[in-house]
Design a protein around this motif. Structure first.
Motif, PDB file in Angstrom:
ATOM      1  N   SER A 278       0.846  -1.197   0.000  1.00 22.71           N
ATOM      2  CA  SER A 278       0.000   0.000   0.000  1.00 22.71           C
ATOM      3  C   SER A 278       0.878   1.242   0.000  1.00 22.71           C
ATOM      4  O   SER A 278       1.858   1.302  -0.725  1.00 22.71           O
ATOM      5  CB  SER A 278      -1.010  -0.025   1.157  1.00 22.71           C
ATOM      6  OG  SER A 278      -0.360   0.154   2.403  1.00 22.71           O
ATOM      7  N   ASP A 279       0.564   2.236   0.818  1.00 23.00           N
ATOM      8  CA  ASP A 279       1.321   3.487   0.816  1.00 23.00           C
ATOM      9  C   ASP A 279       2.483   3.496   1.803  1.00 23.00           C
ATOM     10  O   ASP A 279       3.254   4.438   1.845  1.00 23.00           O
ATOM     11  CB  ASP A 279       0.397   4.666   1.150  1.00 23.00           C
ATOM     12  CG  ASP A 279      -0.607   4.914   0.045  1.00 23.00           C
ATOM     13  OD1 ASP A 279      -0.304   4.563  -1.113  1.00 23.00           O
ATOM     14  OD2 ASP A 279      -1.682   5.448   0.348  1.00 23.00           O
ATOM     15  N   ASN A 280       2.603   2.474   2.629  1.00 23.12           N
ATOM     16  CA  ASN A 280       3.644   2.452   3.657  1.00 23.12           C
ATOM     17  C   ASN A 280       4.647   1.341   3.387  1.00 23.12           C
ATOM     18  O   ASN A 280       4.282   0.255   2.965  1.00 23.12           O
ATOM     19  CB  ASN A 280       3.022   2.205   5.044  1.00 23.12           C
ATOM     20  CG  ASN A 280       2.050   3.294   5.428  1.00 23.12           C
ATOM     21  OD1 ASN A 280       2.298   4.459   5.166  1.00 23.12           O
ATOM     22  ND2 ASN A 280       0.945   2.909   6.026  1.00 23.12           N
ATOM     23  N   ALA A 281       5.913   1.613   3.666  1.00 21.43           N
ATOM     24  CA  ALA A 281       6.941   0.570   3.575  1.00 21.43           C
ATOM     25  C   ALA A 281       6.835  -0.280   4.840  1.00 21.43           C
ATOM     26  O   ALA A 281       7.151   0.178   5.919  1.00 21.43           O
ATOM     27  CB  ALA A 281       8.322   1.200   3.477  1.00 21.43           C
ATOM     28  N   THR A 282       6.348  -1.510   4.705  1.00 24.44           N
ATOM     29  CA  THR A 282       6.243  -2.358   5.888  1.00 24.44           C
ATOM     30  C   THR A 282       7.320  -3.428   5.906  1.00 24.44           C
ATOM     31  O   THR A 282       7.766  -3.837   6.960  1.00 24.44           O
ATOM     32  CB  THR A 282       4.860  -3.037   5.983  1.00 24.44           C
ATOM     33  OG1 THR A 282       4.675  -3.887   4.855  1.00 24.44           O
ATOM     34  CG2 THR A 282       3.751  -2.003   6.043  1.00 24.44           C
ATOM     35  N   TYR A 283       7.764  -3.894   4.739  1.00 23.17           N
ATOM     36  CA  TYR A 283       8.777  -4.943   4.640  1.00 23.17           C
ATOM     37  C   TYR A 283      10.077  -4.346   4.115  1.00 23.17           C
ATOM     38  O   TYR A 283      10.064  -3.543   3.179  1.00 23.17           O
ATOM     39  CB  TYR A 283       8.310  -6.057   3.691  1.00 23.17           C
ATOM     40  CG  TYR A 283       9.364  -7.114   3.473  1.00 23.17           C
ATOM     41  CD1 TYR A 283      10.261  -7.016   2.412  1.00 23.17           C
ATOM     42  CD2 TYR A 283       9.489  -8.186   4.338  1.00 23.17           C
ATOM     43  CE1 TYR A 283      11.247  -7.970   2.221  1.00 23.17           C
ATOM     44  CE2 TYR A 283      10.461  -9.145   4.152  1.00 23.17           C
ATOM     45  CZ  TYR A 283      11.342  -9.032   3.098  1.00 23.17           C
ATOM     46  OH  TYR A 283      12.329  -9.968   2.915  1.00 23.17           O
ATOM     47  N   SER A 284      11.198  -4.707   4.715  1.00 21.33           N
ATOM     48  CA  SER A 284      12.499  -4.321   4.177  1.00 21.33           C
ATOM     49  C   SER A 284      13.491  -5.450   4.403  1.00 21.33           C
ATOM     50  O   SER A 284      13.308  -6.292   5.284  1.00 21.33           O
ATOM     51  CB  SER A 284      13.008  -3.007   4.784  1.00 21.33           C
ATOM     52  OG  SER A 284      13.119  -3.088   6.187  1.00 21.33           O
ATOM     53  N   TYR A 285      14.521  -5.471   3.579  1.00 14.51           N
ATOM     54  CA  TYR A 285      15.555  -6.499   3.637  1.00 14.51           C
ATOM     55  C   TYR A 285      16.919  -5.823   3.648  1.00 14.51           C
ATOM     56  O   TYR A 285      17.184  -4.955   2.811  1.00 14.51           O
ATOM     57  CB  TYR A 285      15.455  -7.429   2.427  1.00 14.51           C
ATOM     58  CG  TYR A 285      16.618  -8.366   2.259  1.00 14.51           C
ATOM     59  CD1 TYR A 285      17.467  -8.257   1.157  1.00 14.51           C
ATOM     60  CD2 TYR A 285      16.891  -9.346   3.198  1.00 14.51           C
ATOM     61  CE1 TYR A 285      18.548  -9.113   0.998  1.00 14.51           C
ATOM     62  CE2 TYR A 285      17.961 -10.205   3.051  1.00 14.51           C
ATOM     63  CZ  TYR A 285      18.779 -10.087   1.949  1.00 14.51           C
ATOM     64  OH  TYR A 285      19.852 -10.922   1.802  1.00 14.51           O
ATOM     65  N   CYS A 286      17.781  -6.197   4.592  1.00 13.81           N
ATOM     66  CA  CYS A 286      19.154  -5.713   4.619  1.00 13.81           C
ATOM     67  C   CYS A 286      20.004  -6.743   3.900  1.00 13.81           C
ATOM     68  O   CYS A 286      20.047  -7.913   4.302  1.00 13.81           O
ATOM     69  CB  CYS A 286      19.644  -5.539   6.061  1.00 13.81           C
ATOM     70  SG  CYS A 286      18.756  -4.267   6.967  1.00 13.81           S
ATOM     71  N   LEU A 287      20.640  -6.323   2.821  1.00 18.24           N
ATOM     72  CA  LEU A 287      21.457  -7.230   2.016  1.00 18.24           C
ATOM     73  C   LEU A 287      22.515  -7.913   2.868  1.00 18.24           C
ATOM     74  O   LEU A 287      23.104  -7.290   3.753  1.00 18.24           O
ATOM     75  CB  LEU A 287      22.128  -6.475   0.872  1.00 18.24           C
ATOM     76  CG  LEU A 287      21.183  -5.885  -0.171  1.00 18.24           C
ATOM     77  CD1 LEU A 287      21.966  -5.063  -1.185  1.00 18.24           C
ATOM     78  CD2 LEU A 287      20.396  -6.977  -0.867  1.00 18.24           C
ATOM     79  N   ALA A 288      22.747  -9.188   2.592  1.00 16.37           N
ATOM     80  CA  ALA A 288      23.678  -9.998   3.382  1.00 16.37           C
ATOM     81  C   ALA A 288      25.102  -9.456   3.315  1.00 16.37           C
ATOM     82  O   ALA A 288      25.546  -8.948   2.285  1.00 16.37           O
ATOM     83  CB  ALA A 288      23.645 -11.446   2.899  1.00 16.37           C
ATOM     84  N   VAL A 289      25.806  -9.561   4.445  1.00 17.17           N
ATOM     85  CA  VAL A 289      27.230  -9.252   4.514  1.00 17.17           C
ATOM     86  C   VAL A 289      27.986 -10.565   4.716  1.00 17.17           C
ATOM     87  O   VAL A 289      27.430 -11.552   5.177  1.00 17.17           O
ATOM     88  CB  VAL A 289      27.571  -8.276   5.662  1.00 17.17           C
ATOM     89  CG1 VAL A 289      26.910  -6.930   5.432  1.00 17.17           C
ATOM     90  CG2 VAL A 289      27.190  -8.845   7.013  1.00 17.17           C
ATOM     91  N   GLY A 290      29.272 -10.561   4.379  1.00 14.04           N
ATOM     92  CA  GLY A 290      30.096 -11.752   4.510  1.00 14.04           C
ATOM     93  C   GLY A 290      30.430 -12.318   3.136  1.00 14.04           C
ATOM     94  O   GLY A 290      29.902 -11.879   2.121  1.00 14.04           O
ATOM     95  N   GLN A 291      31.320 -13.296   3.121  1.00  9.91           N
ATOM     96  CA  GLN A 291      31.795 -13.887   1.871  1.00  9.91           C
ATOM     97  C   GLN A 291      30.762 -14.798   1.222  1.00  9.91           C
ATOM     98  O   GLN A 291      30.734 -14.945   0.020  1.00  9.91           O
ATOM     99  CB  GLN A 291      33.100 -14.637   2.110  1.00  9.91           C
ATOM    100  CG  GLN A 291      34.223 -13.744   2.601  1.00  9.91           C
ATOM    101  CD  GLN A 291      34.585 -12.658   1.612  1.00  9.91           C
ATOM    102  OE1 GLN A 291      34.524 -12.850   0.398  1.00  9.91           O
ATOM    103  NE2 GLN A 291      34.953 -11.497   2.106  1.00  9.91           N
ATOM    104  N   GLY A 292      29.941 -15.478   2.022  1.00  7.29           N
ATOM    105  CA  GLY A 292      28.808 -16.210   1.483  1.00  7.29           C
ATOM    106  C   GLY A 292      29.076 -17.561   0.851  1.00  7.29           C
ATOM    107  O   GLY A 292      28.335 -17.986  -0.016  1.00  7.29           O
TER     108      GLY A 292
END
Length: 142
Positions: free
Chosen positions: A15-29
């Motif tokens: 809708s009009d509000n940001a409710t979900y967010s994701y912080c991109l992974a850190v580390g070598q992976g």
């Protein structure tokens, strides 16, 4: 190493509000992927358990059970160029912290875009020796 690697945050709008967010992974992976999320009450995480090696990357057990109405609002830590997450801090909306690991490597700080959001999922990669990357998923739960 006191360097900082500030992770990117991505918002997905509902809708009009940001409710979900994701912080991109850190580390070598390297290694296999994992995700850790709550079972049951609307995705509410109710406890954190960390495995920690003495004076090294994360592996042995440290645990914090969240109280009623308490939730994770921030994850910070250190990842090292040797391919492992070395330290994690989990901070709750009530100011309690769970800290595990060794303060060595590059700093990171995860927090939601929406200040009312809480941690709903942790994802990343691991191998037989430890955690090689970590990312955080946040959402507003009603």
């Amino acid at each position: 190493m006191g360097e900082s690697a500030e992770p990117e945050s991505i918002s997905i709008f509902k809708s009009d509000n940001a409710t979900y967010s994701y912080c991109l992974a850190v580390g070598q992976g390297s290694g296999s992927s994992y995700e850790s999320k709550a079972e049951g009450v609307e995705g509410q995480i109710t406890a954190i358990r960390i495995f920690e090696n003495n004076n090294n990357y994360l592996r042995g057990v440290i645990e914090m059970e969240l109280r009623t109405g308490e939730f994770i609002t921030q994850i910070s830590g250190k990842w090292h160029s040797s391919h492992y997450i070395y330290q994690l801090f989990f901070v709750t909306n009530r100011g309690r912290m769970l800290i595990a690991g060794t303060p060595s490597g590059y700093s990171f700080n995860f927090y939601p875009v929406n200040p009312e959001a809480r941690l709903v999922l942790i994802s990343g990669r691991f191998n037989s020796a430890g955690i090689t990357s970590i990312g955080a998923h946040w959402d507003v739960l009603h």
